[in-house]
Scaffold this motif. Structure first.
Motif, PDB file in Angstrom:
ATOM      1  N   UNK A  68       0.753  -1.079  -0.079  1.00 46.63           N
ATOM      2  CA  UNK A  68       0.027   0.075  -0.100  1.00 46.63           C
ATOM      3  C   UNK A  68       0.796   1.329   0.061  1.00 46.63           C
ATOM      4  N   UNK A  69       1.814   1.209   0.781  1.00 48.89           N
ATOM      5  CA  UNK A  69       2.645   2.261   0.950  1.00 48.89           C
ATOM      6  C   UNK A  69       3.988   2.240   0.442  1.00 48.89           C
ATOM      7  N   UNK A  70       4.163   1.408  -0.693  1.00 50.69           N
ATOM      8  CA  UNK A  70       5.573   1.311  -0.963  1.00 50.69           C
ATOM      9  C   UNK A  70       6.336   2.205  -1.670  1.00 50.69           C
ATOM     10  N   UNK A  71       5.442   3.284  -1.914  1.00 49.65           N
ATOM     11  CA  UNK A  71       6.228   4.543  -2.442  1.00 49.65           C
ATOM     12  C   UNK A  71       6.837   5.537  -1.234  1.00 49.65           C
ATOM     13  N   UNK A  72       6.062   5.249  -0.082  1.00 55.10           N
ATOM     14  CA  UNK A  72       6.632   5.890   1.019  1.00 55.10           C
ATOM     15  C   UNK A  72       8.148   5.236   1.272  1.00 55.10           C
ATOM     16  N   UNK A 115      -3.864   2.368  -8.328  1.00 51.67           N
ATOM     17  CA  UNK A 115      -2.794   3.186  -7.954  1.00 51.67           C
ATOM     18  C   UNK A 115      -2.297   3.957  -9.177  1.00 51.67           C
ATOM     19  N   UNK A 129      -1.858   9.168  -1.594  1.00 52.70           N
ATOM     20  CA  UNK A 129      -0.625   9.769  -0.847  1.00 52.70           C
ATOM     21  C   UNK A 129      -0.071  11.182  -1.153  1.00 52.70           C
TER      22      UNK A 129
END
Lengths: 654, 205, 478
Positions: free
Chosen positions: B146-150, C1, C61
């Protein structure tokens, strides 16, 4: 086409910038070339605009960008090309182009030619901004712009104290007028909620009953605003009361006098009244005031012109007088006639000034006519050109047949004055005829004193008298052509029977009950009214001949006979002395008092000096806080955040 | 549940006490050791919450790496902590005041939270029910999917930190002799040996 | 995404890593060429951002909206200009050693961080962006590691920065705790549902703001600024003053108005307080400074305070004025630092204001440009700085913040003093030993262009004003 017109407006600016900023690298020749060619091109484009917009009835406005937006105050930057503005564009660019070229010769001995050319071009740009303005703020911008350029150019020879004084005088006297103008603009914004011409003009009719309450006075809104705006016009156009700067402005180089103080800037007031004709039409009392002021100026300036000896001052008073003609025409709602005279006057007055410049040039910078005379054989071309200018100024012609430019325009104004059949109109007519007589007299007085008779200059000067170089003469020929034909050529469209077609929406004249405008009435005056100006002109020329050729002892005798009157005229009705006594000295006294008692005594002690010493103490404390220790800083941050949290918690709790 | 509660108070109590000892211990080595103890107790709290992975990560990373590094630094640098402490004592009163104020404020807030009964609604990335997905797996799901970009950006941050460390500390000293094996291997006889023909009776130059 | 809206940042991050490799293999002599490549890459990213779709990225995000684009444009302009200005100092002969190749690369990474943080749509992405930026800046502050002042500056900045990051994280944690979300849209929904914000949320907001205020160097979290500005190498200081300020201000505006817009009653007064303190500190602090970099630091505190006055208005107009202010301030800063970088005598940088004495005679064009910039900073019409202040103050007055507006005006009157003092030094004092001339070409270019923008703003305001208006509008529609 739009782009072409915009280019015409901005070419002078480009010229001014290149000569002003890069003058050193361009060199004298380069700056002259750039500015002159920019102006000539602009003049050509303006003529194209005149043909398209004026003769082709094709008005338009070009929006450049939005400028100031603050609340409901919106000022765009748009250029308005309607008949009124293209007429002015033509006048401005043609005369300016002539003056530019002329300056190349006239200023050939000067050291700062690029600066001079840059100022001239900058002035032209500001003037074009003024005439193509689409709203009052933009007009004000141009208005102040020409004011600044005029200041710079009057004081161009800044090493002469008299030039600096004259420049300051022009600037300060104009401030009085500009203050009125600015107040008028604020008032218009208050009343109309806009400064855009289109909206104001569209709404003017609805506000005829609006009132303004100020300091317990109950004033008619439109009348008050128009009065304020006219104060601005009076300052710029040197009308009686605010005229004192114009003769002094002759301290500037002669081309400047020709361009700014004869042909263009000083006519800005007339243009402004014409441009705002849709509002002025609803202010009959102000119009009457305009008429009276104009007529009085025409008469007053002519009387002073009779007695002056400085060749440029004579022409300067003549300008003042002619502006008076324009104003009383505008005051009688004959805006087209005012514009007509403005246009023709631009040509012949620029011609006269530049001719006078040529004379001064020839006489080794001598300006006093008492030290001239007998030079007509030496400078034949200038002599002929001055004759043409004077003939046009005096308005010589044969009624109903043909005449010089001034013949058509001045006679039109006098016909309007007679045809108005009102008391102000009658006063204006009477004073106008008297001024016409004097105009002819002083014009030929100038010619006879300068060119005829025995030489009064010393031999050294006389040996030097020479014809001007071709680069100075060519512009004169162009202007002479204008002075000869502009009247006959433009009479039809400007003030002929179909004048409304030509002016379109740019000028509004309220017709009377019969549907006649003032121009129509002027066409129906009796023949003697049309003939009278020519007759008095002839009389004036005869008198001048009598006084200065035939019986040269007459002037002295006349002066002796009317000593008081002569002194009164010669000293310009003592305006400068009165102002000096009434305003200048009290202002200086007040200034000194404020400076010594108020400024040094009170304000410096408690104000800036007090505050600044306080600020210094605070600053010293503040820099002590800045100790350089990390933990002090960290502490400060923590205390800050804790205090803020506590503050919020107390607030939330409360 | 009584055992869990007892454990919580044990871990929490020891963590607070050892935290206090970290800042008050006279011997810096002792302070670091107390820090390690604090970490251990925090890990214990994580276990109680059912977050075994975080507990293990805390032990491995903080105890195994960070705290040990601290210990090395403290032992290798000859810092006179007595002097430092003397300086800090001057600000003790202000510091204590600020700390107390902050404590009071936070107490107010936390009190408000429980007293006001503000409902803590579902998180941004709802935790899957513990009986279906193992929490390590759930954590992996969030971090790496989910937050791989972070996660990637965190990588960039580490890269910058690495560059920083190198820029600020690595010095190449000229004149220090080092063995450069690659250079040695790359040497050819032509570079290393010069064959000189010696004329008869001339001698080598 | 969806990843497309973030393509510019991705491109820049990759470029950064590639350039790092180039630098490692080629060595410090690649530093100067690298600066040009970095500048080009920044502009390429900006152009790419123009063509890529706007909208949410990576499941909410990040967001690429008009505000983000506006801020990114400022970041790119500021960063590229300062990177180029640094290139002028690539091989100084004053013994301070050649420029390290890491410098442009770190500047690039810092820019990536800034671009990420202005695009952040989640507390977590906000934090990683901010840290990426900050960490690179800490290193840059100390990159002249042989200079005692530079290392001290770097260390101070790092320690205090860590403290502020801690506060910010703490605040973010509390906001998460009390709203149950880290995503801005969901926080907004939660705050709206809450009605009056709960005490915990308020405290969280205060902590978050403390962290942000540190990054924009607003009082009372400003104290690092003068020391770091003075200590760091001048090109680095220029970099600090330009891009990160604009980025942090945009971030500040977004965080306050987007997720916490409905809690304006909680933060409006705090911002007003911070803003008021900052303009006062900026005005008084600078009075006693003789070092021009310290002076610029206080000046920046004051300017940031002014921009925050716009935010305190908590209205669309206010955010618009903040954006306009930060854009204009960016150009004024670039011009001022281009000048400061050119202040050299015998190849050595000079930094005291007395070195300016008589510059109008020795360097007429430079002095003229600096005078224009200083007049603009002082807020003298018709220069851009005047309009920046005008927009801010009118927004404040519209929102009824009369006291704050008056404080702002008074502070700007006081600050006039030290701007005018510099002009007086340049124009009325006798010149001392002349500074080196001519100005390096890169610096001259930046000074000229930035000054021109300040001068023509009155004629052509729309590129800044219209885009700022659109950005503020979009922010308030979400």
């Amino acid at each position: 086409m739009n782009a072409l017109y915009v280019i015409a407006i901005f070419l002078p600016l480009i010229g001014a910038l290149s000569a002003g900023l890069f003058g050193r690298s361009l060199g004298d020749r380069g700056s002259q070339l750039v500015t002159c060619s920019a102006l000539i091109l602009a003049a050509v484009l303006s003529v194209i605009a005149f043909i398209d917009v004026g003769l082709g009835h094709n008005p338009r406005s070009v929006e450049l960008m939005r400028w100031i937006e603050s609340g409901n105050f919106e000022a765009g930057w748009a250029l308005r090309f309607d008949t009124l503005s293209v007429v002015m564009m033509c006048v401005v660019t043609i005369v300016s182009a002539c003056v530019h070229v002329y300056s190349v010769g006239y200023m050939s001995h000067d050291h700062s030619k690029p600066r001079f050319m840059a100022y001239l071009s900058l002035f032209t740009f500001a003037m074009l901004m003024l005439v193509t303005a689409d709203n009052l703020v933009q007009m004000f911008f141009g208005w102040e712009g020409v004011g600044v350029c005029s200041y710079l150019l009057i004081g161009f020879w800044y090493d002469r104290p008299s030039a600096n004084a004259a420049a300051m005088k022009a600037f300060i006297v104009n401030r009085v007028g500009d203050f009125g103008f600015a107040l008028g603009i604020f008032g218009i914004f208050l009343l109309f909620d806009t400064v855009s011409f289109d909206t104001i003009f569209g709404a003017a009719a609805q506000f005829t009953d609006a009132r303004i309450h100020f300091l317990g006075l109950d004033l008619d809104a439109i009348e008050t605003l128009c009065f304020l705006l006219f104060i601005g016009a009076m300052g710029k156009s040197a009308q009686l009361g605010l005229h004192t700067w114009l003769p002094d402005a002759m301290e500037g180089p002669t081309p400047v006098s020709a361009l700014i103080h004869a042909a263009t800037m000083v006519t800005a007031g007339v243009f402004m009244v014409c441009r705002l004709s849709p509002i002025f039409e609803y202010a009959p009392n102000v119009l009457a005031f305009v008429t009276i002021v104009g007529a009085a100026t025409a008469f007053f300036a002519a009387t002073v012109g009779l007695t002056q000896f400085d060749i440029k001052r004579v022409i300067a008073y003549s300008t003042c007088s002619q502006l008076g003609y324009m104003f009383f025409a505008a005051g009688l709602s004959a805006y087209p006639a005012a514009m007509f005279h403005l246009t023709t006057h631009a040509f012949f007055k620029a011609l006269l000034f530049l001719g006078a410049g040529a004379v001064i040039h020839a006489m080794s910078d001598e300006q006093d006519m008492r030290k001239m005379g007998g030079i007509r054989g030496h400078i034949k071309q200038t002599y002929i050109l001055m004759w043409i200018g004077s003939l046009a100024l005096a308005g010589v012609g044969i009624p109903g047949v043909i005449g010089f430019a001034g013949f058509y325009s001045k006679d039109m104004i006098l016909e309007v004055a007679y045809g108005a059949h009102t008391i102000p109109g009658f006063i204006a007519f009477t004073l106008g005829i008297a001024a016409a007589l004097m105009t002819a007299f002083y014009s030929w007085r100038l010619i006879f004193m300068t060119f005829h008779g025995a030489p009064r200059a010393d031999e050294k000067v006389m040996a030097h008298v020479h014809e001007s170089p071709p680069i100075m003469l060519w512009p004169l020929y162009v202007l002479a052509l204008g002075a000869v034909i502009s009247g006959v050529a433009l009479y039809g469209p400007f003030v002929g029977h179909h004048f409304q077609e030509f002016w379109g929406d740019s000028i509004v004249i309220l017709a009377n009950v019969q549907g006649e405008t003032i121009i129509d009435k002027a066409h129906h005056v009796p023949f003697w009214v049309k003939a009278l100006p020519v007759v008095v002109t002839a009389l004036g020329i005869y008198l001048a001949w009598r006084f200065y050729i035939k019986q040269t002892d007459l002037p002295a005798k006349t002066v002796a006979a009317f000593e008081g009157l002569h002194a009164f005229f010669f000293n310009k009705w003592y305006f400068d002395e009165a102002y000096d006594f009434l305003f200048v000295r009290p202002a200086k006294w007040l200034g000194r008092q404020l400076w010594q008692r108020g400024d040094i005594g009170v304000i410096d002690r408690f104000g800036p000096d007090g505050i600044s010493s306080m600020a210094k103490r605070v600053a010293d404390r503040a820099s002590k806080l800045q100790s350089g220790y990390v933990y002090h800083y960290a502490f400060a941050m923590l205390i800050g955040v804790v205090a803020l949290v506590a503050w919020r918690i107390i607030q939330e709790g409360a | 549940m009584i055992v869990a509660t007892l454990c919580f108070y044990l871990f929490a109590g020891v963590a607070i006490v050892s935290g206090l000892m970290v800042v008050t211990a006279r011997n810096p080595v002792h302070a670091v050791l107390f820090l390690i103890l604090t970490f251990f107790n925090a890990a214990g709290l994580f276990v109680l919450l059912g977050a075994e992975f975080l507990a293990m990560a805390l032990v491995v990373v903080y105890v195994g790496a960070v705290a040990v590094l601290f210990l090395f630094v403290v032992m290798m640098l000859d810092v006179n902590f007595q002097e430092l402490r003397a300086g800090a004592a001057r600000y003790m009163s202000v510091g204590a005041l600020v700390g107390l104020a902050l404590l009071a404020e936070l107490a107010l807030v936390l009190g408000g939270m429980t007293l006001g009964g503000v409902e803590v609604s579902g998180g941004a990335l709802p935790t899957p029910p513990a009986d279906q997905v193992h929490n390590t797996r759930a954590l992996g799901q969030i971090i790496y999917t989910d937050l791989f970009v972070l996660f990637q950006i965190a990588g960039l941050i580490l890269l910058v930190a690495m560059i920083g460390a190198i820029v600020l500390t690595l010095r190449s000293r000229p004149g220090v002799r080092k063995q450069k094996i690659a250079d040695q291997l790359a040497r050819t006889p032509e570079q290393a040996v010069e064959v000189v023909k010696v004329p008869l009776g001339g001698g080598a130059q | 995404m969806q990843a497309a809206p973030m393509l510019p940042e991705i491109l820049l991050a990759i470029a950064g890593m590639v350039l790092l490799m180039v630098g490692v293999f080629v060595g410090d002599k690649s530093a100067k060429p690298l600066t040009y490549v970095v500048a080009a890459a920044l502009f390429a990213a900006l152009a790419l951002g123009w063509t890529t779709p706007h909208g949410d990225a990576f499941g909410g995000l990040f967001v690429a909206d008009k505000l983000a684009y506006f801020a990114k444009a400022l970041i790119v302009i500021g960063a590229a200009a300062t990177v180029l200005m640094a290139a002028g100092r690539a091989t100084p002969s004053d013994g301070s050693g050649p420029m390290r190749f890491e410098q442009p690369v770190l500047m690039l990474f810092a820019s990536v961080g800034m671009m990420l943080m202005v695009s952040a749509n989640d507390l977590m992405s906000l934090y990683v962006g901010l840290e990426l930026q900050s960490l690179a800046l800490y290193v840059l502050a100390a990159i002249r590691r042989d200079s005692l002042r530079a290392t001290e500056a770097g260390l101070k900045y790092f320690v205090l920065g860590a403290l502020s990051s801690g506060m910010l994280l703490y605040g973010a944690g509390m906001i998460y705790g009390f709203t149950g979300a880290t995503n801005f849209d969901r926080i907004a929904a939660s705050v709206t549902a809450m009605g009056t914000p709960s005490l915990g949320l308020v405290v969280g907001i205060v902590f978050l703001m403390a962290g942000l205020a540190f990054k924009v160097s607003a009082a009372p979290f400003h104290m690092w600024t003068p020391d770091v500005y003075e200590g760091a190498d001048t090109p680095i200081t220029a970099f600090f003053a330009a891009a990160p300020k604009a980025a942090a201000l945009a971030l500040f505006a977004r965080v306050m108005t987007d997720p916490l817009g409905d809690a304006a009653s909680a933060w409006g007064q705090i911002v007003a307080m911070i803003a008021g303190l900052s303009v006062i500190v900026g005005a008084f602090g600078a009075l006693a400074q003789r070092n021009i970099k310290r002076l610029m630091a206080y000046s920046s505190i004051g300017h940031v305070g002014f921009a925050l006055i716009g935010l305190a208005a908590a209205s669309e107009n206010g955010v618009r004025s903040l954006l306009i202010y930060s854009a204009i301030y960016l150009f004024m800063n670039l011009a001022a630092f281009a000048f400061i970088l050119a202040m050299r005598r015998d190849e050595h940088a000079v930094e005291t204001i007395d070195d300016l004495a008589g510059a109008s005679q020795t360097h007429p064009y430079m002095a003229l440009a600096l005078a224009a910039v200083l007049f603009s900073m002082a807020g003298i019409p018709p220069l851009a700085g005047f309009f920046a202040k005008l927009y801010v103050l009118s927004a404040a007055v519209d929102s009824g913040l009369y006291v704050l507006a008056v404080v702002g005006v008074l502070a700007s009157v006081i600050s006039c003093f030290y701007y005018l003092r510099l002009i007086k030094l340049m124009y009325f004092d006798a010149p001392r030993d002349a500074m080196d001339s001519p100005m390096p070409r890169d610096l001259g270019l930046v000074l000229g262009v930035a000054t021109a923008i300040i001068l023509v703003f009155i004629l052509i305001p729309s590129p800044i004003v219209a885009t700022a208006t659109a950005a503020a509008q979009e922010l308030f529609q979400r």
